[in-house]
Scaffold this motif. Sequence first.
Motif, PDB file in Angstrom:
ATOM      1  N   VAL A   1     -50.920 -11.592   3.900  1.00  0.00           N
ATOM      2  CA  VAL A   1     -49.792 -11.917   4.784  1.00  0.00           C
ATOM      3  C   VAL A   1     -49.361 -13.376   4.607  1.00  0.00           C
ATOM      4  CG1 VAL A   1     -49.044 -12.136   7.197  1.00  0.00           C
ATOM      5  CG2 VAL A   1     -50.345 -10.122   6.465  1.00  0.00           C
ATOM      6  N   VAL A   2     -50.318 -14.301   4.542  1.00  0.00           N
ATOM      7  CA  VAL A   2     -49.984 -15.725   4.400  1.00  0.00           C
ATOM      8  C   VAL A   2     -49.195 -15.971   3.119  1.00  0.00           C
ATOM      9  CG1 VAL A   2     -50.985 -17.999   3.920  1.00  0.00           C
ATOM     10  CG2 VAL A   2     -51.815 -16.656   5.850  1.00  0.00           C
ATOM     11  N   PHE A   3     -49.685 -15.448   2.004  1.00  0.00           N
ATOM     12  CA  PHE A   3     -48.998 -15.706   0.739  1.00  0.00           C
ATOM     13  C   PHE A   3     -47.723 -14.887   0.595  1.00  0.00           C
ATOM     14  CE2 PHE A   3     -53.087 -17.636  -0.337  1.00  0.00           C
ATOM     15  CZ  PHE A   3     -52.632 -18.834  -0.853  1.00  0.00           C
ATOM     16  N   LEU A   4     -47.646 -13.725   1.230  1.00  0.00           N
ATOM     17  CA  LEU A   4     -46.403 -12.953   1.232  1.00  0.00           C
ATOM     18  C   LEU A   4     -45.310 -13.718   1.975  1.00  0.00           C
ATOM     19  CD1 LEU A   4     -44.931 -10.284   0.577  1.00  0.00           C
ATOM     20  CD2 LEU A   4     -45.724  -9.438   2.784  1.00  0.00           C
ATOM     21  N   VAL A   5     -45.644 -14.223   3.154  1.00  0.00           N
ATOM     22  CA  VAL A   5     -44.665 -14.998   3.930  1.00  0.00           C
ATOM     23  C   VAL A   5     -44.268 -16.259   3.154  1.00  0.00           C
ATOM     24  CG1 VAL A   5     -44.318 -16.357   6.042  1.00  0.00           C
ATOM     25  CG2 VAL A   5     -45.392 -14.098   6.162  1.00  0.00           C
ATOM     26  N   SER A   6     -45.261 -16.919   2.566  1.00  0.00           N
ATOM     27  CA  SER A   6     -44.977 -18.148   1.833  1.00  0.00           C
ATOM     28  C   SER A   6     -44.051 -17.895   0.648  1.00  0.00           C
ATOM     29  CB  SER A   6     -46.295 -18.773   1.360  1.00  0.00           C
ATOM     30  OG  SER A   6     -46.055 -20.009   0.742  1.00  0.00           O
ATOM     31  N   VAL A   8     -45.643 -33.584   6.103  1.00  0.00           N
ATOM     32  CA  VAL A   8     -46.993 -33.333   5.607  1.00  0.00           C
ATOM     33  C   VAL A   8     -47.945 -34.300   6.310  1.00  0.00           C
ATOM     34  CG1 VAL A   8     -48.479 -33.477   3.575  1.00  0.00           C
ATOM     35  CG2 VAL A   8     -46.195 -32.470   3.382  1.00  0.00           C
ATOM     36  N   SER A   9     -49.050 -33.753   6.808  1.00  0.00           N
ATOM     37  CA  SER A   9     -50.026 -34.577   7.518  1.00  0.00           C
ATOM     38  C   SER A   9     -51.420 -33.971   7.343  1.00  0.00           C
ATOM     39  CB  SER A   9     -49.672 -34.660   9.003  1.00  0.00           C
ATOM     40  OG  SER A   9     -49.819 -33.390   9.608  1.00  0.00           O
ATOM     41  N   ARG A  10     -52.379 -34.587   8.023  1.00  0.00           N
ATOM     42  CA  ARG A  10     -53.766 -34.102   7.938  1.00  0.00           C
ATOM     43  C   ARG A  10     -53.892 -32.660   8.406  1.00  0.00           C
ATOM     44  NH1 ARG A  10     -55.314 -38.892  10.942  1.00  0.00           N
ATOM     45  NH2 ARG A  10     -55.107 -40.571   9.472  1.00  0.00           N
ATOM     46  N   ARG A  11     -53.024 -32.248   9.308  1.00  0.00           N
ATOM     47  CA  ARG A  11     -53.099 -30.862   9.800  1.00  0.00           C
ATOM     48  C   ARG A  11     -52.944 -29.864   8.663  1.00  0.00           C
ATOM     49  NH1 ARG A  11     -47.536 -29.924  13.214  1.00  0.00           N
ATOM     50  NH2 ARG A  11     -47.898 -32.031  13.895  1.00  0.00           N
ATOM     51  N   HIS A  12     -52.127 -30.223   7.652  1.00  0.00           N
ATOM     52  CA  HIS A  12     -51.934 -29.325   6.515  1.00  0.00           C
ATOM     53  C   HIS A  12     -53.177 -29.281   5.632  1.00  0.00           C
ATOM     54  CE1 HIS A  12     -47.839 -30.392   7.844  1.00  0.00           C
ATOM     55  NE2 HIS A  12     -47.720 -29.082   7.761  1.00  0.00           N
ATOM     56  N   ALA A  48     -54.217  -9.839  10.129  1.00  0.00           N
ATOM     57  CA  ALA A  48     -52.778 -10.072  10.292  1.00  0.00           C
ATOM     58  C   ALA A  48     -52.508 -11.069  11.420  1.00  0.00           C
ATOM     59  CB  ALA A  48     -52.058  -8.753  10.559  1.00  0.00           C
ATOM     60  N   THR A  49     -53.253 -10.946  12.505  1.00  0.00           N
ATOM     61  CA  THR A  49     -53.088 -11.880  13.623  1.00  0.00           C
ATOM     62  C   THR A  49     -53.454 -13.298  13.210  1.00  0.00           C
ATOM     63  OG1 THR A  49     -53.548 -10.102  15.201  1.00  0.00           O
ATOM     64  CG2 THR A  49     -53.781 -12.378  16.000  1.00  0.00           C
ATOM     65  N   ALA A  50     -54.581 -13.432  12.523  1.00  0.00           N
ATOM     66  CA  ALA A  50     -54.996 -14.752  12.044  1.00  0.00           C
ATOM     67  C   ALA A  50     -53.969 -15.318  11.065  1.00  0.00           C
ATOM     68  CB  ALA A  50     -56.376 -14.670  11.386  1.00  0.00           C
ATOM     69  N   VAL A  73     -49.489 -19.107   9.617  1.00  0.00           N
ATOM     70  CA  VAL A  73     -48.072 -19.301   9.285  1.00  0.00           C
ATOM     71  C   VAL A  73     -47.383 -20.180  10.325  1.00  0.00           C
ATOM     72  CG1 VAL A  73     -45.846 -18.102   9.089  1.00  0.00           C
ATOM     73  CG2 VAL A  73     -47.868 -17.190   7.914  1.00  0.00           C
ATOM     74  N   HIS A  74     -47.767 -20.042  11.578  1.00  0.00           N
ATOM     75  CA  HIS A  74     -47.146 -20.816  12.658  1.00  0.00           C
ATOM     76  C   HIS A  74     -48.026 -21.982  13.114  1.00  0.00           C
ATOM     77  CE1 HIS A  74     -43.768 -18.128  12.996  1.00  0.00           C
ATOM     78  NE2 HIS A  74     -44.604 -17.111  12.950  1.00  0.00           N
TER      79      HIS A  74
END
Length: 192
Positions: free
Chosen positions: A14-19, A112-116, A155-157, A162-163
């Motif tokens: 899901v992560v890479f599909l959305v990306s 872009v920050s440390r969170r990424h 999917a939830t994770a 993604v968000h």
Amino acid sequence: MTYVVVVARCLLLVVFLVSAFSKLRGRERFTEFVSSVRAFGILPAGAVRPVAALVVLAEAAIVVLVAVPVTAVAGFGLAVGLLLVLTGALAVVVRQRQRVTCRCFGPGSAPVSRRHLVRNGLLIVIALVGAAGALLAPAGALHPAGTTLAIIGGATAALLVVHFDDIVDLFDFRSGGPDRPVRSVGHKPSSR
């Protein structure tokens, strides 16, 4: 351990599909992604567009590879490799304190920050755990209810990943989040 593999496969799919989809949704979206790669200032000008296209191609390949059980380990490996490269690029931007917009999941205003770095680190761990589980866990029949729960959990994770920027901004009490005015919640001004 096999349900952990299902969670990891679903999450990364899901992560890479959305990306990938967010960058391929239209010419403008891909151009924005290319511009953000250029803004990192790491690549020579002539390499920016091909590298951006290669990133999107790798993301799409990860989706296909992790979707199929027999190629899931290759998908996990490609995910780890791509995430390491992307995390390295993000680390350069963070270390140099550049203000570059993150276009990981399409249009956005978060710099872009440390969170990424944290987000990508978590994804790397998930891909490594998924690969280890797929290699070490005996292939066996999975219970449909367990598989369904693993898919829902993955999917939830993935949606949380993604968000991630939006979620972090909700809890950024110092400044009200980037590009947002500070406002008081639950306090009405008096009418005196």
